[in-house]
Write a protein that holds these residues in place. Structure first.
Motif, PDB file in Angstrom:
ATOM      1  N   GLN A 184       0.830  -1.205   0.000  1.00 43.02           N
ATOM      2  CA  GLN A 184       0.000   0.000   0.000  1.00 43.02           C
ATOM      3  C   GLN A 184       0.865   1.255   0.000  1.00 43.02           C
ATOM      4  O   GLN A 184       0.572   2.212  -0.706  1.00 43.02           O
TER       5      GLN A 184
ATOM      6  N   LYS B 174       2.356   1.722  -3.461  1.00 48.37           N
ATOM      7  CA  LYS B 174       1.340   2.212  -4.393  1.00 48.37           C
ATOM      8  C   LYS B 174       1.047   3.681  -4.131  1.00 48.37           C
ATOM      9  O   LYS B 174       0.939   4.484  -5.057  1.00 48.37           O
ATOM     10  N   MET B 175       0.946   4.057  -2.855  1.00 49.83           N
ATOM     11  CA  MET B 175       0.695   5.450  -2.514  1.00 49.83           C
ATOM     12  C   MET B 175       1.845   6.335  -3.001  1.00 49.83           C
ATOM     13  O   MET B 175       1.619   7.411  -3.549  1.00 49.83           O
TER      14      MET B 175
ATOM     15  N   GLU C 279       3.821   5.754  -5.554  1.00 47.50           N
ATOM     16  CA  GLU C 279       3.696   5.849  -7.008  1.00 47.50           C
ATOM     17  C   GLU C 279       2.574   6.808  -7.400  1.00 47.50           C
ATOM     18  O   GLU C 279       2.734   7.624  -8.309  1.00 47.50           O
ATOM     19  N   ASP C 280       1.441   6.728  -6.697  1.00 42.74           N
ATOM     20  CA  ASP C 280       0.318   7.622  -6.972  1.00 42.74           C
ATOM     21  C   ASP C 280       0.687   9.074  -6.691  1.00 42.74           C
ATOM     22  O   ASP C 280       0.324   9.976  -7.447  1.00 42.74           O
TER      23      ASP C 280
ATOM     24  N   ARG D 174       2.958  10.338  -9.461  1.00 43.70           N
ATOM     25  CA  ARG D 174       2.164  10.605 -10.657  1.00 43.70           C
ATOM     26  C   ARG D 174       1.381  11.908 -10.483  1.00 43.70           C
ATOM     27  O   ARG D 174       1.312  12.737 -11.393  1.00 43.70           O
ATOM     28  N   ALA D 175       0.804  12.126  -9.307  1.00 42.01           N
ATOM     29  CA  ALA D 175       0.050  13.356  -9.043  1.00 42.01           C
ATOM     30  C   ALA D 175       0.966  14.573  -9.114  1.00 42.01           C
ATOM     31  O   ALA D 175       0.590  15.609  -9.676  1.00 42.01           O
TER      32      ALA D 175
ATOM     33  N   GLU E 281       1.615  15.332 -12.705  1.00 40.31           N
ATOM     34  CA  GLU E 281       0.440  15.959 -13.321  1.00 40.31           C
ATOM     35  C   GLU E 281       0.345  17.427 -12.935  1.00 40.31           C
ATOM     36  O   GLU E 281       0.039  18.280 -13.769  1.00 40.31           O
TER      37      GLU E 281
ATOM     38  N   LYS F 247      -5.323  16.473  -5.881  1.00 37.95           N
ATOM     39  CA  LYS F 247      -4.627  15.320  -6.455  1.00 37.95           C
ATOM     40  C   LYS F 247      -3.896  14.520  -5.379  1.00 37.95           C
ATOM     41  O   LYS F 247      -3.891  13.295  -5.407  1.00 37.95           O
TER      42      LYS F 247
ATOM     43  N   SER G 172      -6.398  12.470  -3.388  1.00 35.08           N
ATOM     44  CA  SER G 172      -6.846  11.252  -4.070  1.00 35.08           C
ATOM     45  C   SER G 172      -5.734  10.213  -4.116  1.00 35.08           C
ATOM     46  O   SER G 172      -5.994   9.019  -4.092  1.00 35.08           O
ATOM     47  N   ALA G 173      -4.480  10.659  -4.161  1.00 32.29           N
ATOM     48  CA  ALA G 173      -3.355   9.718  -4.190  1.00 32.29           C
ATOM     49  C   ALA G 173      -3.187   9.000  -2.857  1.00 32.29           C
ATOM     50  O   ALA G 173      -2.711   7.871  -2.802  1.00 32.29           O
ATOM     51  N   THR G 174      -3.582   9.644  -1.766  1.00 34.72           N
ATOM     52  CA  THR G 174      -3.409   9.052  -0.438  1.00 34.72           C
ATOM     53  C   THR G 174      -4.724   8.574   0.158  1.00 34.72           C
ATOM     54  O   THR G 174      -4.775   8.253   1.338  1.00 34.72           O
TER      55      THR G 174
END
Length: 106
Positions: free
Chosen positions: A11, A14-15, A17-18, A21-22, A25, A88, A91-93
């Motif tokens: 988790q 993944k967080m 990486e998210d 990415r955020a 962006e 953003k 939403s990523a976390t």
């Protein structure tokens, strides 16, 4: 116990990486801040880099007002970028509980 740690590590990865990415962006954003009913507009990139300033020619007779409107337009653009960035990151976390009082990005 071991499975819980492995799941938590997945988790967290993944967080991360998210979040990356955020951040990418947000860095790619281009936001326009306005002031004076459109007399001044300031375009900022997602890294708060100023890309363009547009001023109505009528402001040339009042430089103090022009300065104030440029500052207000810049602040408007900064506030827009910050709001988008916070949304953003939220939403990523979203799936990862954070300790109370802890904010991201660090």
């Amino acid at each position: 116990m071991r499975g819980n740690i492995a799941q938590l590590m997945q988790q967290a990865q993944k967080m991360q990486e998210d979040m990356q990415r955020a951040q990418e962006e947000v860095a790619a954003l281009e936001v326009v801040g306005n002031a004076g009913g459109g007399l001044v507009s300031v375009t900022l990139g997602g890294r708060m880099d100023c890309r363009k300033v547009r001023m109505d020619p009528s402001l040339s007779s009042d430089p103090e007002m022009a300065e104030d409107l440029v500052a207000a337009a810049f602040n408007d653009a900064v506030n827009k970028i910050n709001a988008i960035s916070q949304a953003k990151m939220a939403s990523a976390t979203a799936g990862m509980p954070l300790p109370p009082g802890m904010k991201l990005p660090f």
